[in-house]
Scaffold this active site. Structure first.
Site, PDB file in Angstrom:
ATOM      1  N   LYS A  33       0.822  -1.209   0.000  1.00 50.51           N
ATOM      2  CA  LYS A  33       0.000   0.000   0.000  1.00 50.51           C
ATOM      3  C   LYS A  33       0.858   1.261   0.000  1.00 50.51           C
ATOM      4  CE  LYS A  33      -3.878  -2.270   2.353  1.00 50.51           C
ATOM      5  NZ  LYS A  33      -3.235  -3.588   2.465  1.00 50.51           N
TER       6      LYS A  33
ATOM      7  N   HIS B 217     -57.375 -31.093  38.474  1.00 52.16           N
ATOM      8  CA  HIS B 217     -56.137 -31.768  38.025  1.00 52.16           C
ATOM      9  C   HIS B 217     -54.972 -31.479  38.962  1.00 52.16           C
ATOM     10  CE1 HIS B 217     -53.845 -28.447  36.032  1.00 52.16           C
ATOM     11  NE2 HIS B 217     -55.020 -27.957  35.697  1.00 52.16           N
TER      12      HIS B 217
ATOM     13  N   ASP C 145     -58.222 -26.896  40.011  1.00 50.12           N
ATOM     14  CA  ASP C 145     -58.043 -27.650  41.250  1.00 50.12           C
ATOM     15  C   ASP C 145     -58.242 -29.138  41.068  1.00 50.12           C
ATOM     16  OD1 ASP C 145     -57.374 -27.919  43.865  1.00 50.12           O
ATOM     17  OD2 ASP C 145     -59.217 -27.083  44.696  1.00 50.12           O
TER      18      ASP C 145
ATOM     19  N   HIS D 298     -66.380 -23.733  48.236  1.00 52.09           N
ATOM     20  CA  HIS D 298     -65.401 -24.633  47.607  1.00 52.09           C
ATOM     21  C   HIS D 298     -65.091 -25.755  48.584  1.00 52.09           C
ATOM     22  CE1 HIS D 298     -61.618 -25.833  45.562  1.00 52.09           C
ATOM     23  NE2 HIS D 298     -61.123 -25.917  46.779  1.00 52.09           N
TER      24      HIS D 298
ATOM     25  N   ARG E   9     -53.460 -15.768  46.733  1.00 50.99           N
ATOM     26  CA  ARG E   9     -53.076 -16.035  48.120  1.00 50.99           C
ATOM     27  C   ARG E   9     -52.833 -14.732  48.894  1.00 50.99           C
ATOM     28  NH1 ARG E   9     -48.842 -20.388  45.722  1.00 50.99           N
ATOM     29  NH2 ARG E   9     -50.268 -22.169  45.496  1.00 50.99           N
TER      30      ARG E   9
ATOM     31  N   ARG F 239      -6.105  -8.261  -7.341  1.00 55.43           N
ATOM     32  CA  ARG F 239      -6.757  -9.574  -7.317  1.00 55.43           C
ATOM     33  C   ARG F 239      -8.238  -9.371  -7.553  1.00 55.43           C
ATOM     34  NH1 ARG F 239      -9.326  -9.195  -2.394  1.00 55.43           N
ATOM     35  NH2 ARG F 239      -8.261  -7.973  -0.788  1.00 55.43           N
TER      36      ARG F 239
ATOM     37  N   THR G  50     -52.339 -23.746  51.376  1.00 57.20           N
ATOM     38  CA  THR G  50     -51.050 -23.261  50.877  1.00 57.20           C
ATOM     39  C   THR G  50     -50.866 -21.773  51.234  1.00 57.20           C
ATOM     40  OG1 THR G  50     -51.309 -24.752  48.993  1.00 57.20           O
ATOM     41  CG2 THR G  50     -49.620 -23.053  48.810  1.00 57.20           C
TER      42      THR G  50
ATOM     43  N   LYS H 248     -63.788 -21.577  51.712  1.00 53.64           N
ATOM     44  CA  LYS H 248     -62.816 -22.499  51.109  1.00 53.64           C
ATOM     45  C   LYS H 248     -62.531 -23.636  52.079  1.00 53.64           C
ATOM     46  CE  LYS H 248     -58.058 -22.445  49.261  1.00 53.64           C
ATOM     47  NZ  LYS H 248     -58.322 -23.262  48.078  1.00 53.64           N
TER      48      LYS H 248
END
EC number: 6.4.1.1
Length: 1193
Positions: A159, A590, A588, A786, A660, A335, A921, A756
């Site tokens: 260069k 399952h 609930d 419930h 919750r 090139r 829970t 509940k």
């Protein structure tokens, strides 16, 4: 000694594998081509290169009726260019040369050419293409070098010499050193005169290697050393020169062709301004909006320079154009260039053909290449598709290409190298896979074609720059054609990438893992009992004709909520004459029977039918509680995505979730703002009714949730948790307790009161008394009850509630009811049908839904707790229904399965020790954990109290005693509390008062930084479960969205040859078939799994977790640990700058990597002390391999 490539087990020449028919066909084609190529007098050409450029040259050579010869290194023995030639020979023998060194072995390459009758050698670009000594050796050996003369390469390849030539020709140049520099002091002297910024360039070679921009004195020495090192490594010569750096210039280059008689023409210009690290990324021909006078001057200067040195063959004159449209000569590349394709597309000239024919002696005039005959038509744009990761600083990626599908169509040209399925991308060479060139009559048409082509590519197994290229070509600046050389560095928004989803390959990775290792879903015992197609039910009208369920029903109780609001809804429920039903099957039921493992796809599959059959239901319990974290933790699904999809499929039935209280859906108290944020987003996403409870009936905890739901404008169902036996005067929780609690709840203005009964201990007579007493006190308050059917009395209790004045009761579909689940919906409907309490549901439709769930339960049989009937003993141990099945599983996992009866008794003991608390829970988990602790340690109740100061209690027990779950009715048990807590604090108020608000904005930024994007729903998930959310996101990054996978194949592998379908989205279906599972590789511990995907064979490599192998892999840096420094890319460590114990500052160099002919400095991410240095010079590393740790001071 060079020799043809041979299979290791057979020393047979490649030609023996080509039958006579193919030989005849090839000779015929050569003969016909030669008849049209009278200029050519030579017969065989060798390309001294690799990758895509030899393939490009071979194609033209074949058109010119030349026989072709490829050379390859040992590492390239599987590369595509070897197969595209008529003959292929390995350079040296294995281990003789480095991967790059093989292609720089000039003597060996010339020797191969002579041995095999080569007449011409084409160098391609890179490697030896600008090496004058190589050209001389070729010519000295009696062969023809396809390129400039050696003297021209000497004068222009350097260069500095080219710069001096330009000055003599009065072509403008950028201020720079008069000659090459080898010492740092010379560079320093230049900057003292001209200042910064400067650019250091390798005097030999190109491609951006050995090139550094330096903007200040502090970086000067290191940049000089890096540039010289890179130049020496890439080109065998470390000489550099220095120039003043122009800010925001355009890079314009001119394609030149010269013959052996002094004739030179230009093929117009290319705009190569879009660069990264001085390497071209996207090129355009011709340059858009370049002023005509500037173009003419550049073209004229380029030809002038070439003629001044009697330039022969193809070359490129390169210029910079500043913002004032002044042009400066940079260099002439002697090139062919990577981007020659776009010039071919706009001029119609085959540059490689011209190169070869000029080398054979043709003149430009003979080739029809006089300047007056050369013109352009339209525009062409080229992109280089590479295996680089733009999100990691374009670090090269390595590995195996698992899928490779190309683009194509009108105006699309592909020049490929090693882009094919099965290709191994190594760190030894350039990362380019293919060049994509598109042409169009205008710039915009060409641009749009490129974007379309990029989107059409499918490359899997390695990262590519396609997302970045798409972003780049769509940026307004590129659309306008106004880019400059540092445009990429100056435009950070280019890196806001939308990556390919890669859904199919990620899915195969999961399916492959299941095929090799079996299901990894926690809690799964064996494979499903049922593996067939589940038959969906038909709902029939009164005339016995099928109802149209192609669309969901749009009439139901939800429409009152949407149109009139929660208050109107509560009034309507209270005014309703019958007792409404809440179906718990979607949550609930399952949770209680199948460990909460039912997946979204199976809920959606029956959703439309449900919306019709249960259109008069009070609600569907379908979200919140354990389903939230289990979705992420075990099913690898986004709970918010589940909610959105369910809401769309069932627009008419109110959705109810379990909240919750101050815990949200977590297991401990959270800051209040997290609860408000969660409820707001849950309401927005589809929840209508929030059943808010507190595990201890702590009214202060409950109030947080109630107020949060009010703020979200949801239906507040404030809930009393029922425990014990209110009919037994010896029990703690009596009617007066519950009525006093209801009074406090009513003061918070709920829309509905919930009761509940978590364990199913609400006896029918107690239900009648409790509900009747509340109804008498609050005649206008809707009541919803419930329960669980653990004792077998659930149906009787719910009927008693209805008769006592309850407005809604819970039930589950028949095949998912009973035992720890809710009572049977069919039994309740039959009992109330035709009475004043009739729920108003079609029993036949409800039974039809149940036929689906009966089949589905068999599909989820691996999660059954194998309960055989009701358990009236629940009145003694009071274990909640949802917990009972989990406790059985946990007991078996802890080796306590044989002591299940003892565990149930211990549950009673633990409950008494904790003060006979309300059990739901998370407090039920506290009792369960203490019970298992008692059994496993063989403790009595007295032992627990006496030894509390020395026992290591479960964490949940200590959190309860500390007060992190609220204040229990009657206070904490003493002296157990004080002894167990020892020096831990004792909270006497709700925990949220001690917590700082969450920085939700910071969480969102953290998620975005870690995973690329973040929504408010992501923030809510993270706030509830940070670790679970992060693990889920990482899983999805690896395996994709598995919610689309049919459950049969989520839980177990298909049979060999079995075809199944996966719908990724509407109208996009994968047709899959497991073909084979390969043998175990003793080296890697992996097996190859072969699948057919839409008729195309794909394979994935899977770790066999049962295999025992010696793992020699380096440890990976943990991206979540800021102290760990990982390798940014695969490569070889060429320099270590630090040692253990060294103090470093942020940005200090730690080590230098070399990969794909590029060096990269690994810098310190922050200040601190180096420790655990795991690499040394010469080591090979993969991306993210742990290099060292830096401990902050």
């Amino acid at each position: 000694m060079a020799a043809p490539y041979r299979q290791p087990e057979e020393a047979v020449d490649d030609s023996e594998f080509i039958d006579d028919h193919h030989d005849h066909l090839r000779d015929t084609v050569h003969h016909r081509l030669r008849a049209n190529s009278a200029i050519m007098q030579f017969q065989k050409i060798l390309v001294a290169n690799r990758g895509e450029i030899p393939i490009r040259i071979f194609r033209t050579a074949h058109e010119l009726s030349l026989q072709t010869v490829a050379i390859f290194s040992h590492e390239d023995r599987l590369s595509m260019h070897r197969q595209k030639a008529d003959e292929a020979y390995m350079i040296g023998h294995r281990g003789q040369y480095t991967p790059v060194g093989a292609y720089l072995a000039a003597d060996e390459i010339v020797k191969i050419a002579l041995e095999h009758g080569v007449h011409l050698i084409h160098p391609g670009y890179g490697f030896l293409s600008e090496n004058a000594d190589f050209a001389r050796k070729v010519e000295k050996a009696g062969m023809v070098f396809v390129g400039p003369t050696p003297d021209t390469i000497d004068s222009l390849g350097d260069k500095v010499s080219a710069r001096q030539l330009a000055i003599r020709c009065n072509v403008p140049v950028v201020p720079g050193t008069e000659g090459p520099v080898e010492r740092y002091e010379e560079v320093k002297a230049f900057t003292d005169t001209y200042g910064f910024p400067i650019i250091i360039k390798a005097a030999f070679g190109g491609g951006g290697r050995g090139m550094r921009v330096v903007r200040n004195q502090a970086d000067l020495r290191d940049s000089f050393e890096r540039a010289t090192s890179e130049a020496r490594s890439a080109f065998g010569n470390g000489t550099v020169f220095v120039e003043r750096f122009l800010d925001k210039p355009k890079h314009i280059e001119v394609q030149l062709l010269g013959d052996n008689h002094g004739n030179v023409v230009h093929l117009f210009e290319r705009d190569c301004s879009v660069q990264r690290r001085h390497q071209k990324v996207v090129e355009v021909a011709p340059a858009k909006d370049l002023p005509t006078d500037v173009r003419d001057r550049i073209l004229s200067d380029a030809v002038k320079l070439a003629k001044s040195v009697n330039y022969r063959n193809a070359g490129t004159a390169e210029f910079l154009v500043d913002q004032q449209n002044r042009h400066y000569f940079i260099e002439i590349n002697p090139r062919i260039q990577v981007e020659h394709t776009i010039t071919e597309e706009i001029t119609g000239i085959d540059i490689v053909a011209a190169q070869i024919q000029i080398a054979a002696g043709a003149t430009l005039e003979q080739l029809g290449l006089t300047q007056d005959r050369i013109s352009t038509r339209g525009f062409a744009i080229q992109c280089r598709i590479t295996t680089e990761d733009p999100s990691k600083g374009f670090s090269p990626d390595t590995g195996k290409i698992e899928v490779y599908r190309s683009a194509g169509g009108n105006g699309v040209r592909l020049d490929g190298g090693n882009g094919f399925a099965g290709a191994i991308i190594t760190p030894h060479y350039d990362s380019m896979l293919v060049k994509c060139t598109c042409r169009g009559s205008t710039y915009e048409i060409a641009r749009r074609k490129v974007v379309r082509a990029l989107v059409e590519f499918r490359i899997r197994g390695v990262k590519t720059n396609i997302p970045f290229l798409t972003s780049l070509l769509s940026h307004p600046t590129f659309v306008d054609g106004n880019c400059w050389t540092t445009f990429i560095d100056d435009t950070p928004e280019l890196f806001a990438l939308v990556g390919s989803q890669n859904r199919a390959q990620k899915l195969l990775a999961y399916l492959g893992d299941v095929a090799v290792n079996g299901s990894s879903i926690k809690g799964q015992m064996g494979e499903p009992k049922f593996k067939g197609e589940i038959i969906k039910p038909k709902l029939l009208d009164a005339q016995g004709k099928p109802l149209d369920v192609s669309q969901p029903c749009t009439k139901g109780w939800k429409q009152i909520i949407d149109q009139e609001g929660p208050v109107a809804f509560a009034k309507a429920v209270r005014a309703n004459k019958g007792c409404l039903i809440m179906d718990t099957t979607w949550r609930d039921a399952h949770q209680s029977l199948l460990a909460t493992r039912v997946r979204t796809i199976d809920l959606l599959n029956i959703a439309h039918e449900t919306s019709h059959a249960l259109s008069n239901a009070y609600s569907l319990e379908c979200w919140g509680g354990a389903t939230f974290d289990v979705a992420m933790r075990f099913l690898y699904e986004d709970p918010w995505d589940r909610l959105r999809k369910m809401r769309k499929a069932v627009p008419n039935i109110p959705f109810q979730m379990l909240l919750r209280g101050a815990n949200g859906v977590a297991y401990s108290s959270l800051p209040d703002n997290a609860i408000y944020h969660f409820c707001k987003n849950a309401k927005k996403c589809g929840v209508d009714i929030f059943r808010v409870f507190d595990a201890l009936n702590d009214i202060d905890q409950l109030e947080v949730g109630i107020k949060a739901v009010h703020a979200a404008e949801g239906v507040v169902e404030a809930t009393v948790c029922y425990s014990g036996d209110m009919l037994n005067p010896k029990k703690k929780y009596n009617l007066e307790y519950y009525l006093a609690l209801v009074d406090k709840i009513v003061a918070l203005k709920p829309h509905v009161l919930g009761i509940k009964d978590m364990a199913g201990v609400l006896k029918p007579q107690a239900a009648r008394l409790l509900v009747g007493s509340i109804r008498e006190r609050y005649p206008d308050l809707p009541i919803h009850v419930h329960t669980h059917d653990s004792a077998g009395t659930g149906v009787a209790s719910m009927i008693a509630c209805a008769q006592a004045g309850a407005d809604a009761v819970d039930a589950a579909t028949d095949s998912m009811s009973g035992m720890t689940s809710q009572p049977s919906i069919g039994a309740i409907l039959a009992s109330l049908e035709g009475t004043e309490h009739d729920p108003g549901l079609n029993s036949a439709h409800v039974r039809a839904l149940d036929s689906y769930w009966a089949q589905l339960r068999l599909l989820y049989s691996p999660f059954e707790a194998n309960l055989t009937g009701p358990d009236p003993e629940v009145y003694e141990h009071e274990i909640p229904g949802g917990q009972l099945t989990n406790l059985i599983f946990q007991a078996s996992q802890l080796g306590l399965g044989q002591q299940w009866a003892e565990t149930k008794k211990a549950y009673e003991v633990a409950n008494d020790l904790l003060g006979d608390i309300v059990k739901v829970t998370p407090t039920s988990k506290v009792v369960g954990d203490l019970a298992q602790f008692i059994v496993s340690n063989k403790l009595s109740a007295q032992d627990v109290v006496d030894r509390a100061a020395e026992l290591d209690f479960p964490g949940s027990v200590l959190e309860f005693l500390e007060g992190l779950m609220g204040q229990p009715f009657g206070g904490f048990p003493e002296p157990l509390r004080s002894r167990a807590l020892r020096n831990r604090r004792k909270l006497d108020k709700r925990p949220g008062l001690y917590l700082e608000p969450l920085d939700l904005a910071a969480i969102k930024n953290q998620i975005r930084e870690q995973f690329g994007s973040a929504t408010e729903y992501d923030v809510a998930s993270y706030a509830m479960y940070p670790k679970v959310f992060e693990d889920y996101k990482k899983f999805v990054q690896k395996y994709g969205d598995l919610s689309v996978l049919p459950t049969r194949y989520f839980l177990a592998k298909p049979e060999i040859g079995e075809e199944f379908h996966v719908e990724l989205e509407k109208g996009k279906v994968l047709i899959l078939k497991l073909l084979a599972i390969g043998p175990l590789s003793e080296q890697t511990g992996q097996r190859e799994v072969f699948y057919e995907v839409n008729g195309e064979v794909r394979q994935v490599s899977i770790d066999d977790k049962k295999a025992s192998i010696d793992n020699t892999a380096r440890p990976k840096a943990d991206v979540g640990d800021s102290s760990q420094v990982g390798a940014p890319m695969s490569g070889v460590v060429v320099e270590i700058r630090v040692h253990d114990g060294l103090e470093v500052k942020k940005g200090d160099p730690l080590a230098v990597l070399s990969a794909m002919k590029m060096e990269m400095v690994i810098s310190a991410p922050h200040s601190g002390k180096v420790s655990g240095l795991l690499v040394k010079e010469g080591d090979s590393v993969d991306g993210q391999d742990l290099v060292c740790k830096i401990t902050k001071a």
